[in-house]
Design an enzyme around this catalytic site. Structure first.
Site, mmCIF file in Angstrom:
data_model
loop_
_atom_site.group_PDB
_atom_site.id
_atom_site.type_symbol
_atom_site.label_atom_id
_atom_site.label_comp_id
_atom_site.label_asym_id
_atom_site.label_seq_id
_atom_site.Cartn_x
_atom_site.Cartn_y
_atom_site.Cartn_z
ATOM 1 C CE LYS A 1 45.739 38.860 46.926
ATOM 2 N NZ LYS A 1 45.962 40.180 46.298
ATOM 3 C CG ASP B 1 46.287 39.476 42.890
ATOM 4 O OD1 ASP B 1 45.937 39.316 41.705
ATOM 5 O OD2 ASP B 1 45.516 39.869 43.792
ATOM 6 C CE LYS C 1 42.869 40.938 40.882
ATOM 7 N NZ LYS C 1 43.759 41.408 41.982
ATOM 8 C CG ASP D 1 49.110 46.328 28.256
ATOM 9 O OD1 ASP D 1 48.966 46.603 27.048
ATOM 10 O OD2 ASP D 1 49.539 47.144 29.092
ATOM 11 C CB THR E 1 35.494 37.830 44.868
ATOM 12 O OG1 THR E 1 36.603 38.631 45.307
ATOM 13 C CG2 THR E 1 35.984 36.471 44.411
ATOM 14 N NE ARG F 1 39.547 44.121 52.871
ATOM 15 C CZ ARG F 1 38.711 44.619 51.952
ATOM 16 N NH1 ARG F 1 38.283 45.870 52.073
ATOM 17 N NH2 ARG F 1 38.310 43.886 50.931
#
Ligand SMILES: O=c1ccn([C@@H]2O[C@H](COP(=O)(O)O)[C@@H](O)[C@H]2O)c(=O)[nH]1
Length: 239
Positions: free
Chosen positions: A35, A62, A64, A67, A122, A213
């Site tokens: 990603k 990714d 997102k 607009d 999340t 991570r």
């Protein structure tokens, strides 16, 4: 849909193309997809995405997008033209924006690019959502935005795996469910709030698990990836 292997999507949240490519060199494309998000894309751009794809990785871009419809349609067209596996918009951008994105991807030369809608991040809990003036609890807001996104023709949703069982009950197996906020049982949550372990997420109906991570900050990212892949083979009970 149960997702096609590999189910793990490693979030390359690093600050240079060099770091991203060094990480990718330690990851097996048979075990994961990659990603590319806002930080890395802003630093390294489309060229890096093309190089990661040339290494054999499927790439989820990714960004997102959120607009006006015309702007998001153009951005989605550009992403599809890059040949990415998956791109996303934020469902809070509304139905007309998502319909414009759908049409742009469907009319592009890369009709296989999956277009999915982010529901509720999340990292958000009930307090975060209330603070920005959205009245619903997280699961109710996810349900509402999921209905709008799927009604606009999107291929799937970004949500917490906590919401996956309810979304499967409402919408069946067809929508692609992509779930960040994945944390192995012994990992710290960091800034995530609605977290689920890898095997539980799959058991609850997630197709693809976004993991950043816990893999990228590990001393041995390749081994961390292999550990999560092994957990997925065993299932939630470890049996
Ligand atoms: O709701 C969302 C949507 C996207 N993300 C992204 O996923 C990764 C998660 O990284 P971790 O290091 O595993 O926390 C990150 O790139 C986010 O931008 C998300 O976390 N939640």
């Amino acid at each position: 849909m149960a997702g096609e292997q590999p189910w793990i999507v490693v979030a390359l949240d690093v600050d240079s193309a060099e770091r991203a490519e060094a990480l990718a060199a330690r990851l097996d494309p048979a075990l994961c997809r990659l990603k590319v998000g806002k930080e890395l894309f802003t630093r390294a751009g489309p060229g890096l995405v093309e190089r990661l794809q040339a290494r054999g990785f499927s790439v989820f871009l990714d960004l997102k997008f959120h607009d006006i419809p015309n702007t998001v349609a153009g951005a989605c067209r550009a992403a599809a033209d890059l040949g990415v596996w998956m791109v996303n918009v934020h469902a809070l951008g509304g139905v007309r924006m998502m319909e414009a994105a759908r049409e742009a991807v469907s009319r592009s030369g890369q009709q296989n690019t999956l277009l999915i809608g982010v529901t509720v991040l999340t990292s958000h809990d009930a307090g975060d959502i209330a603070a920005v003036g959205l009245g619903d609890a997280p699961d109710a807001l996810v349900e509402r935005l999921a209905g709008l996104a799927l009604g606009a023709g999107l291929d799937g949703l970004v949500c917490s795996a906590r919401e996956a069982p309810r979304l499967r009950a409402l919408h069946g197996n067809a929508p692609v469910l992509v779930t960040p906020g994945i944390r192995p049982a012994d990992a710290v949550a960091d800034d995530q709030r609605r977290i689920v372990t890898p095997a539980q997420a799959r058991a609850d109906g997630a197709d693809y698990l976004v993991v950043g991570r816990p893999i990228t900050a590990a001393a041995d990212p390749g081994a961390a990836l292999e550990g999560i892949a092994a957990e997925l083979q065993q299932g939630p009970s470890g049996a």
